[in-house]
Design a protein around this motif. Structure first.
Motif, PDB file in Angstrom:
ATOM      1  N   TYR A 299       0.891  -1.055  -0.035  1.00 30.77           N
ATOM      2  CA  TYR A 299       0.047   0.027  -0.037  1.00 30.77           C
ATOM      3  C   TYR A 299       0.825   1.084  -0.163  1.00 30.77           C
ATOM      4  O   TYR A 299       1.838   1.310   0.620  1.00 30.77           O
ATOM      5  CB  TYR A 299      -0.674  -0.009   1.296  1.00 30.77           C
TER       6      TYR A 299
ATOM      7  N   LEU B  54       3.712  -0.348   3.039  1.00 32.79           N
ATOM      8  CA  LEU B  54       2.754  -0.729   4.198  1.00 32.79           C
ATOM      9  C   LEU B  54       2.053  -1.823   3.781  1.00 32.79           C
ATOM     10  O   LEU B  54       1.633  -2.109   2.471  1.00 32.79           O
ATOM     11  CB  LEU B  54       1.706   0.361   4.585  1.00 32.79           C
ATOM     12  N   PRO B  55       1.996  -2.735   4.594  1.00 36.52           N
ATOM     13  CA  PRO B  55       1.215  -4.113   4.083  1.00 36.52           C
ATOM     14  C   PRO B  55      -0.349  -3.855   3.977  1.00 36.52           C
ATOM     15  O   PRO B  55      -0.850  -3.001   4.434  1.00 36.52           O
ATOM     16  CB  PRO B  55       1.145  -5.057   5.287  1.00 36.52           C
ATOM     17  N   PHE B  56      -0.945  -4.721   2.989  1.00 37.24           N
ATOM     18  CA  PHE B  56      -2.336  -4.300   2.923  1.00 37.24           C
ATOM     19  C   PHE B  56      -2.944  -5.185   3.920  1.00 37.24           C
ATOM     20  O   PHE B  56      -2.325  -6.163   4.540  1.00 37.24           O
ATOM     21  CB  PHE B  56      -2.725  -5.232   1.716  1.00 37.24           C
ATOM     22  N   PRO B  57      -4.180  -5.018   4.311  1.00 36.65           N
ATOM     23  CA  PRO B  57      -4.743  -5.701   5.086  1.00 36.65           C
ATOM     24  C   PRO B  57      -5.017  -7.267   4.864  1.00 36.65           C
ATOM     25  O   PRO B  57      -4.869  -7.690   4.015  1.00 36.65           O
ATOM     26  CB  PRO B  57      -6.309  -4.963   5.512  1.00 36.65           C
ATOM     27  N   PRO B  58      -5.169  -7.979   6.194  1.00 35.40           N
ATOM     28  CA  PRO B  58      -5.289  -9.155   6.047  1.00 35.40           C
ATOM     29  C   PRO B  58      -6.568  -9.588   5.174  1.00 35.40           C
ATOM     30  O   PRO B  58      -7.342  -9.076   5.126  1.00 35.40           O
ATOM     31  CB  PRO B  58      -5.534  -9.946   7.557  1.00 35.40           C
ATOM     32  N   GLY B  59      -6.201 -10.697   4.661  1.00 33.67           N
ATOM     33  CA  GLY B  59      -7.492 -11.203   3.505  1.00 33.67           C
ATOM     34  C   GLY B  59      -7.394 -10.504   2.189  1.00 33.67           C
ATOM     35  O   GLY B  59      -8.341 -10.639   1.350  1.00 33.67           O
ATOM     36  N   TYR B  60      -6.409  -9.782   1.758  1.00 29.70           N
ATOM     37  CA  TYR B  60      -6.178  -8.807   0.804  1.00 29.70           C
ATOM     38  C   TYR B  60      -6.360  -9.739  -0.589  1.00 29.70           C
ATOM     39  O   TYR B  60      -5.464 -10.957  -0.583  1.00 29.70           O
ATOM     40  CB  TYR B  60      -5.197  -8.088   0.829  1.00 29.70           C
ATOM     41  N   LYS B  61      -7.107  -9.538  -1.340  1.00 30.29           N
ATOM     42  CA  LYS B  61      -7.029 -10.525  -2.790  1.00 30.29           C
ATOM     43  C   LYS B  61      -6.560  -9.895  -3.803  1.00 30.29           C
ATOM     44  O   LYS B  61      -6.948 -10.461  -4.894  1.00 30.29           O
ATOM     45  CB  LYS B  61      -8.634 -10.972  -2.855  1.00 30.29           C
TER      46      LYS B  61
ATOM     47  N   LEU C 159      -2.731 -10.445  10.237  1.00 33.25           N
ATOM     48  CA  LEU C 159      -1.491 -10.297   9.247  1.00 33.25           C
ATOM     49  C   LEU C 159      -0.518 -10.940   9.420  1.00 33.25           C
ATOM     50  O   LEU C 159       0.230 -11.774   8.704  1.00 33.25           O
ATOM     51  CB  LEU C 159      -1.310  -8.798   9.435  1.00 33.25           C
TER      52      LEU C 159
ATOM     53  N   GLU D 234      -1.480 -14.387   8.406  1.00 30.44           N
ATOM     54  CA  GLU D 234      -1.738 -14.632   7.095  1.00 30.44           C
ATOM     55  C   GLU D 234      -0.043 -14.728   6.382  1.00 30.44           C
ATOM     56  O   GLU D 234       0.109 -15.325   5.305  1.00 30.44           O
ATOM     57  CB  GLU D 234      -2.288 -13.661   6.301  1.00 30.44           C
TER      58      GLU D 234
END
Lengths: 347, 667
Positions: free
Chosen positions: A197, A239-246, B469, B472
């Motif tokens: 991100y 920045l990481p994408f939120p969990p579950g990002y598709k 996070l 995952e």
């Protein structure tokens, strides 16, 4: 009577033969016909098998048809183009035989040793025939990446199959390192641009589902217009994408992107792209995400970050010392007189 | 135990406790178990001198002894692992200082110097005979150069963090006892492991198998019982402490409690389990039994160090805020993990044979919430409000908004620099102490509708997202095990440790060879045993390059070669050669290299010091100390400065190497 009937029959047959030949050529190239197919064309009067036989026999004699035996024992025919058939006419019998074998191997080509076994001709004769065929530009020699020393021949008009050339990664039967590493870098950059991100370009980024063409175009534009700028700016704020990002790119996305970006003229299939992505995985540059379906870039520590460069062992002179095994107090090499330590401590 | 490890241990002891002790130790290393007279013979030391050296080693738990009940002979044996722990002294002190304050750091320094000590004596040293302790600390400190914090003990006592009252000292000790960083000394701890085992086995045989052990089944039973009993005796040391060691009821003098400090410590000590909060509040009033003998529990520190490694890894891979959440999670779990590797665990069941401990989001948020708030409060946008509004928005839009929220949050954290800094900031903020209602809002969500409740709910969601996070990520930092309290999380330490090892090994390979070698190793790791051709196909490299890289890896022992003959003749031409990567072998290899490199660094430091001896002797003269400018020439001063830098560099390198030893051996 008999002779005239045969004569008229052959005259009839030559018309029929031509008609049959023309009809067959209209079918897609290399289609195989069996007896029923030929009869169903309605050219042979009364569907008489013996007439058909005569026609086909005549075609075969002229080299316009070839008979092939199916695994179940039934015979099928393949039509040969006129110009191909003409080639046979000017060839000597040996040459024709060799030519037919080379032709039958298609894009795979045939190794001279195998060829010799098949045609059972003396080596010198074989060499002469091959030479004459080559000079007529009927056949050409190719190289197989797997067996670079073998002499392999195939028809001059064909391009070698991927098995022979080694696929898109080979240029002149050599693995093209520069090409591959350039592709790897490009793909990594693409995946990276989709994996984190960035606060700068939030709204435009496609996030979910498949990318539409327009999205890709836009992404491409962004990618190519300001790659350097984005690179340096974004490094610190990945920045990481939120969990579950598709939205991580899949093989398909990457393949689409590569073909659209026009990085290379070589056509790359999804499997080739997958292979590249695998290599990137092995390099630790990208990793599988979303249950192995998609790929995301591995976060790298910002440049100049100490954590990224080496660890305790490799930083010390000992970790890279070529004579570490010999090093011992009182031995030929020792810590007290170590040159590497000298330079390391002087820094 | 290896040649290089022993060399290192001897160097360490030589550095810290002098030549006599190191000579005794190296004799013990070389010959193994010895009686006093044998030891005197082998070390060529007179008995009187020998005993002086030996007593130091025993006091520091560097040598173990056991008196056999059969013949009444006492055998001595060196314990190389505790010898190695000397390297970690600096790290131990820093960790304690970070968690419990500088005063506690001073206490642990004293404990490290003393080996083990009676609580009463420690108190005496501080209270009644402070001068003596200072002398001790200084004496030890001067030779304590290895940990790079020479003046720690001295400064700790003298500076503003001076321990004023007995209560404070006991409070610190109690906290550290409770969190397991220091532990009670038991008789068994002085015994070599084998003797301990034999001792227990004898007892078990006497009680349960008076007729002798017959058959494999009984043998196994015996094995089981012995292990169980040893575990029990180990645990007893801790549990006894809970019951007897810490006696309640002696109040500390009123008015003396520096409330701020007390409050801070309680909050910092997240290691306590939830159920203990009541007790915890009373912590300041508890006194530790004076007759308790305590020592530093290195095993527990290793757990803490391991957690730090994991946190660093997560920071590198995900981000600093997530790493903060992870750090908190690990710290909470740490209270329930006594050691990284349990030798006494029943076979087939790692981690002490118990279920790996888990923690729910709710529990975690109880102690973490302040962190997040702290970070949010730095950001200028009110993200909490944004978040609250978002709840009515459709899922996809919410995601986008959250991204933005996350952005500002994480961005702030990363601007704080590395994780330590952020934590420090956090501590000071908590310390400023505007939160008297801490205990009230700890658990459960307050009534819905109040702004506080909403805040907390948002925070919880935020924490949960960070945890997701972590789960995952392909390293799987945490694992969801249940749904209790908004999700229950656990950490698969063994798997994570393996990843950590792999990452470090790959780092070393990249540094020593190049990127190609790392790629090949990763291919081999994933695919197992491969033919050269397959390797180059998969890695998209020319066979020539692959061969060169594989050969150099093979020569230095990082990968191995398996020969598979195609017929009975084993002709090289009729043999398939398969490459493979064996992590365990690599680990051993690198570990030995680490020991050796550490030893070399120390040796080099000694050499450098030797070169400086005349100047150092001058600089340490009593009339020169404190007036260096006056007595030392400029050249001498720069020379001293240079030497200090070199020494710092070398010792720093030792500490960095120790990190690798931790990863490859202890975690």
């Amino acid at each position: 009577m008999a002779s005239s009937s045969i004569g008229s029959a052959s005259a009839d047959n030559s018309g029929l033969k031509k008609a049959l030949y023309e009809k067959c050529l209209q079918a897609p190239a290399n289609q195989l016909f069996n007896q029923h197919d030929l009869l169903d064309m309605g050219i042979i009067p009364g569907g008489n098998p013996s007439t058909l036989m005569q026609c086909v026999q005549a075609l075969m004699d002229e080299g316009l048809a070839k008979v092939l035996i199916q695994p179940d024992g039934s015979a099928v025919w393949r039509m040969v183009k006129q110009e191909d058939a003409n080639k046979y006419k000017i060839l000597s019998p040996d040459e024709a035989l060799i030519y037919s074998h080379i032709e039958s191997c298609g894009r795979e080509g045939i190794w001279t040793k195998n060829l010799k076994n098949k045609v059972n001709i003396h080596q010198s004769v074989l060499n002469r025939c091959i030479k004459s065929l080559e000079s007529r530009n009927y056949i050409k020699a190719i190289k197989n990446v797997k067996y670079p020393t073998r002499k392999i021949y195939m028809l001059a008009s064909l391009t070698p199959s991927e098995d022979i050339t080694g696929g898109p990664w080979f240029t002149d039967s050599e693995l093209d390192n520069e090409f591959i590493s350039a592709l790897l870098d490009a793909i990594e950059q693409f995946v990276t641009s989709k994996s984190f991100y960035r606060s700068t370009a939030v709204a435009e980024k496609p996030r979910k589902g498949k990318l539409s063409q327009a999205d890709i175009q836009e992404a491409l534009k962004n990618e190519f217009e300001t790659p350097k700028l984005r690179h340096t700016k974004a490094r610190s704020s990945l920045l990481p994408f939120p969990p579950g990002y598709k939205g991580y790119p899949t093989v398909q996305h990457v393949a689409n992107w590569v073909s659209l970006a026009g990085i290379t003229d070589v056509s790359l299939g999804e499997n080739d792209i997958r292979q590249l992505l695998e290599v990137l995985c092995y390099d630790g540059r990208v990793e599988k995400a979303t249950g192995g379906l998609a790929y995301k870039a591995v976060r790298r520590p910002a440049e100049g970050d100490e954590a990224g460069s080496g660890n305790g062992l490799t930083e010390a002179p000992c970790g890279r010392c070529p004579v570490f095994n010999l090093c011992e107090e009182g031995g030929p090499v020792s810590a007290s007189g170590c040159e590497y330590f000298n330079t390391w401590l002087e820094i | 135990m290896s040649q290089h490890a022993l060399e290192l241990c001897t160097l360490l002891v030589d550095d810290i406790y002098g030549e006599l002790s190191s000579r005794v130790l190296s004799t013990l290393f070389r010959y193994g178990r010895l009686t006093v007279s044998q030891l005197s013979q082998k070390s060529l030391l007179p008995l009187r001198q020998l005993k002086h050296g030996l007593v130091v080693l025993i006091q520091q738990h560097l040598a173990l002894h056991y008196t056999s009940p059969d013949d009444g002979v006492t055998y001595y044996e060196a314990d190389w692992k505790s010898n190695y722990s000397l390297v970690r002294a600096g790290k131990v002190m820093r960790l304690v200082e970070e968690r419990f304050g500088e005063a506690a750091g001073a206490v642990i320094t004293n404990l490290l110097l003393q080996g083990h000590v009676r609580v009463g004596d420690l108190a005496d040293a501080y209270g009644l005979t402070a001068a003596e302790t200072r002398g001790n600390a200084k004496g030890g400190g001067a030779s304590h150069g290895v940990n790079g914090r020479v003046k720690c003990g001295d400064a700790g006592i003298g500076a503003e963090n001076q321990i004023l009252t007995l209560g404070q000292l006991h409070c610190i000790l109690h906290q550290m006892l409770h969190s397991g960083y220091i532990t009670q000394v038991t008789e068994e701890q002085f015994w070599p492991l084998v003797d301990h085992r034999n001792h227990v086995e004898r007892a078990v045989k006497r009680e349960k198998f008076p007729g002798g052990v017959k058959g494999p089944k009984q043998k196994q039973e015996l094995e089981e019982m012995v292990r169980e009993k040893m575990r029990k005796s180990r645990e007893e040391a801790h549990s006894k402490l809970e019951v007897n060691g810490v006696s309640r009821g002696v109040k500390r003098p009123a008015g003396d409690t520096t409330v701020r400090r007390g409050g801070k410590r309680v909050k910092l000590d997240y290691g306590f389990e939830i159920g203990h909060t009541k007790e915890e509040d009373n912590a300041e009033d508890t006194f530790v039994n004076e007759n308790l003998v305590i020592r530093v529990n290195h095993e527990k520190f290793v757990v803490a160090f391991r957690n730090q490694e994991f946190v660093n890894l997560s920071e590198k891979r995900i981000g600093s805020t997530t790493a903060l959440v992870y750090a908190e999670l690990l710290r909470r779990l740490e209270a329930r993990i006594d050691r990284c590797k349990d030798d006494l665990a029943p076979p087939g069941m790692p981690d002490g044979g118990e279920e790996s401990p888990s923690i729910s989001t709710l529990e975690l948020s109880a102690t973490l919430s302040k962190d997040i708030e702290l970070i949010n409060s730095i950001g200028k946008a009110p993200p909490i409000k944004v978040e609250a509004k978002v709840q009515n928005i459709s899922a996809s839009r919410r995601k986008r908004r959250r991204l933005e929220v996350g952005a500002s949050v994480v961005g702030d954290a990363s601007s704080d620099g590395d994780e330590d800094d952020a934590e420090d900031g956090n501590i000071s903020a908590v310390d400023s102490g505007s939160d008297d209602h801490w205990g009230d809002e700890d658990f459960g969500i307050p009534a819905l509708g109040s702004p506080l409740a909403r805040d907390q709910k948002n925070r919880m969601a935020e924490i949960k997202r960070h945890l997701q996070l972590l789960a995952e990520d392909s390293y799987h930092f945490v694992r969801l095990v249940g749904n209790r309290g908004l999700g229950e999380w656990t950490v698969d330490f063994e798997a994570l440790t393996k990843i950590l090892k792999q990452v470090e090994l790959e780092g070393i390979i990249t540094e020593r060879f190049d990127g190609i070698a790392t790629r090949l190793v990763r291919v081999l790791t994933e695919k197992g045993k491969l033919d050269e051709k397959q390797v180059s196909n998969i890695s998209l490299l020319k066979q020539k390059e692959t061969r060169a890289a594989l050969t150099s890896l093979y020569e230095s022992g990082f990968i191995q070669l398996q020969e598979v003959p195609r017929d009975a003749n084993r002709q090289p031409s009729r043999t398939i050669y398969l490459w493979y990567f064996d992590m365990e072998r690599c680990r051993q290899l690198v570990l030995q290299d680490c020991y050796k490199a550490m030893a070399r660094c120390l040796q080099r430091a000694n050499t450098e010091k030797e070169k400086m001896r005349p100047l150092l002797a001058k600089a340490e003269r009593t009339d020169v100390v404190g007036r260096e400018d006056h007595y030392l020439s400029k050249i001498e001063r720069t020379a001293l400065q240079n030497w200090r830098e070199k020494e710092e560099r070398l010792l720093g390198q030792v500490a960095r190497l120790d990190r690798l030893v931790g990863i490859f051996r202890d975690y």
